[in-house]
Design an enzyme around this catalytic site. Structure first.
Site, mmCIF file in Angstrom:
data_model
loop_
_atom_site.group_PDB
_atom_site.id
_atom_site.type_symbol
_atom_site.label_atom_id
_atom_site.label_comp_id
_atom_site.label_asym_id
_atom_site.label_seq_id
_atom_site.Cartn_x
_atom_site.Cartn_y
_atom_site.Cartn_z
ATOM 1 N N HIS A 64 0.873 -1.178 0.000
ATOM 2 C CA HIS A 64 0.000 0.000 0.000
ATOM 3 C C HIS A 64 0.908 1.226 0.000
ATOM 4 C CE1 HIS A 64 -3.613 -2.397 1.072
ATOM 5 N NE2 HIS A 64 -2.728 -3.146 1.709
ATOM 6 N N ARG A 66 -0.314 4.347 -0.704
ATOM 7 C CA ARG A 66 -1.124 5.486 -0.200
ATOM 8 C C ARG A 66 -1.339 6.625 -1.182
ATOM 9 N NH1 ARG A 66 -3.201 2.066 3.135
ATOM 10 N NH2 ARG A 66 -2.041 1.685 5.063
ATOM 11 N N ASN A 96 -6.795 0.279 -2.637
ATOM 12 C CA ASN A 96 -7.616 1.013 -1.656
ATOM 13 C C ASN A 96 -7.036 2.394 -1.364
ATOM 14 O OD1 ASN A 96 -5.438 -0.209 -0.351
ATOM 15 N ND2 ASN A 96 -6.508 -0.366 1.602
ATOM 16 N N ASP A 153 -9.021 -5.246 -1.998
ATOM 17 C CA ASP A 153 -8.230 -5.348 -0.749
ATOM 18 C C ASP A 153 -8.360 -4.142 0.151
ATOM 19 O OD1 ASP A 153 -6.446 -6.615 1.103
ATOM 20 O OD2 ASP A 153 -4.996 -5.098 0.532
ATOM 21 N N HIS A 181 -9.079 -10.259 -0.053
ATOM 22 C CA HIS A 181 -8.813 -10.037 1.373
ATOM 23 C C HIS A 181 -9.875 -10.879 2.080
ATOM 24 C CE1 HIS A 181 -7.900 -7.407 5.015
ATOM 25 N NE2 HIS A 181 -8.878 -8.206 5.387
ATOM 26 N N HIS A 234 -2.450 -12.312 1.875
ATOM 27 C CA HIS A 234 -2.028 -12.412 3.288
ATOM 28 C C HIS A 234 -2.785 -13.461 4.096
ATOM 29 C CE1 HIS A 234 -5.449 -9.738 3.482
ATOM 30 N NE2 HIS A 234 -4.773 -8.667 3.179
ATOM 31 N N ASN A 280 -5.033 -6.232 9.757
ATOM 32 C CA ASN A 280 -6.067 -7.122 9.231
ATOM 33 C C ASN A 280 -5.522 -7.896 8.037
ATOM 34 O OD1 ASN A 280 -7.866 -6.017 11.047
ATOM 35 N ND2 ASN A 280 -8.742 -4.594 9.569
ATOM 36 N N ASP A 307 2.175 -6.817 2.515
ATOM 37 C CA ASP A 307 1.054 -5.987 2.967
ATOM 38 C C ASP A 307 1.579 -4.697 3.615
ATOM 39 O OD1 ASP A 307 -1.543 -5.172 3.333
ATOM 40 O OD2 ASP A 307 -1.935 -6.474 5.047
HETATM 41 ZN ZN ZN Z 1 -5.765 -6.922 2.827
#
Ligand code: ZN
Length: 435
Positions: A64, A66, A96, A153, A181, A234, A280, A307
């Site tokens: 991620h 961002r 995401n 995800d 996910h 994950h 998570n 992740d």
């Molecule tokens: Zn995830």
């Protein structure tokens, strides 16, 4: 910037074809020669690899970064630099972001920045519009741009019929894989850590392991029904690992990845209420950790992916139940894997590199971009040179990521990327980023 003709001298080449002592000469972005005792010509830059492994670059298919939307925590540029320092030449950024990667315009702009970064940053596209779980995203358009992994995800696609249609749609898109996910949102609602003895003792609402295994079971059934390709992001429980093992034995097109935290840390870490250990899916008990390790060792779990989930201190340093989930990973994954899996004799370095380079490259279609490929003349020079014996202590202030939320602070780890070569350029030399 170190480009031009580069000689990686004195190392041992290790790729999926095996291991041999060899120098590697790089010219014009490609591997020009692989043999022992290559001479140094005028103008050649030498990178010392004595005692090191020369591997195809690492490929992290779960990060991620961002951007767009939360650039105070990480950007494509800073995330890619951190990933390169960790030995990666390619990563797959999750969708995401804000806005989410559900639209050709946003995806194009991220991909364009990703091509200029210190490692190749590609993206996963959303399965559904707005990651809302209702209406399919324009997967065909995203696939035309090069997207191969589709996932919502951060969130699980809960609706079985939406998931079925995604599998069916993806059948027409060569190389596409539906990733999940896997946490049933109804079962984990309001939960902040693994549901078990520790959550009961701490009085923190839990997220049961069954939230993962029930979704993985359902999705495997849908993969069987549709003939689709499925990848578990994950994976964190023994129950889900057993389901994937059985699906593979049956010949279904199912793959899975695990994160360093899930094969190393247990839910006991949450006992100090430190939000750095909140994520998570959550950290699990020892039995699950052991099952994930066994799944990696027997190849049920194809890949190690981090992740990598940066959060700025302002957003992460909150009471446990208010803090967002996620932890840093790209700069420490290789060392955690070597320390946890290779030094203990559980896996060979070759098997760890398979899980961190050529297998994830294939899952994400990044082999087509020259990542995870054997170290032979003619292939693009996407390489990492690893000192498997260097020991170092993780210091969050010295990590390159824009955020500091590492669960490995103060850990003494073994193994480090010394040089990382992207398309023939040494983006990392002697452990330092060159740009
Ligand atoms: Zn995830």
């Amino acid at each position: 910037m170190i480009t031009g003709t580069i000689l990686i001298r004195g190392g041992t080449v290790l790729d999926e074809t095996g291991e041999r002592r060899s120098d590697v000469l790089i010219k014009d972005g490609a591997i020009a020669e692989v043999s022992e005792g290559i001479g140094v010509q005028a103008g050649t830059q030498v990178l010392d690899a004595e005692g090191c492994i020369v591997s195809p670059g690492l490929v992290d298919i779960q990060v991620h970064f961002r951007e767009p939307g939360r650039e105070e925590s990480e950007t494509i540029e800073t995330g890619a630099r951190a990933a390169a320092l960790g030995g990666n030449t390619a990563v797959v950024a999750m969708p995401n972001t804000q806005p989410p990667l559900d639209d050709a315009k946003v995806v194009s702009s991220v991909l364009e920045q990703g091509r200029r970064a210190a490692c190749l940053v590609t993206v996963a596209g959303c399965i559904t519009k707005g990651r809302a779980g209702i209406e399919l995203a324009p997967m065909g358009e995203l696939h035309d741009l090069g997207v191969r992994i589709f996932t919502d995800d951060g969130d699980c696609v809960a609706d079985a019929n939406v998931m079925r249609r995604a599998f069916e749609y993806a059948l027409a898109l060569p190389g596409a894989v539906i990733s999940q996910h896997a946490e049933d949102p109804a079962l984990v609602a309001g939960g902040h850590m693994h549901e078990g003895a520790w959550s009961a003792r701490l009085g923190i609402p839990g997220r049961p392991g069954e939230a993962e295994s029930t979704i993985v079971a359902r999705d495997i059934a849908l993969a069987r029904l549709t003939g689709g390709r499925y990848h578990v992001l994950h994976m964190s429980t023994g129950a889900a690992t057993q389901l994937v093992r059985a699906a593979k034995a049956e010949g279904l097109r199912v793959t899975a990845e695990a994160s360093p935290q899930h094969f190393t840390l247990t839910d006991e870490k949450c006992s100090g209420f430190d939000p750095v250990f909140k994520m998570n899916p959550p950290l699990r008990p020892e039995s699950d950790v052991a099952a994930i390790v066994a799944g990696l060792a027997d190849g049920t779990i194809d890949a190690i992916a981090t992740d990598h989930a940066p959060h700025s201190p302002e957003t992460k340093e909150l009471p446990f139940e208010e803090a967002p989930p996620g932890m840093l990973g790209v700069e420490t994954a290789l060392a955690v894997a070597i320390t946890r899996l290779v030094e203990t004799g559980i896996m060979s370095l070759a098997d760890v590199l398979a899980a961190m380079s050529w297998r994830p490259a294939r899952i994400a279609g990044l082999d087509a971009h020259g990542h995870g490929m054997p170290v032979v003349a003619g292939n693009p020079a996407n390489l990492c040179v690893i000192d498997p014996f260097e020991t170092w202590v993780v210091d969050q202030q010295r990590l390159s990521s824009k955020s500091f939320n590492t669960p490995w602070e103060g850990w003494k780890l073994t193994g480090k990327a010394r040089h990382t070569i992207l398309r023939g350029e040494a983006v990392v030399a002697y452990g330092e980023a060159t740009r």
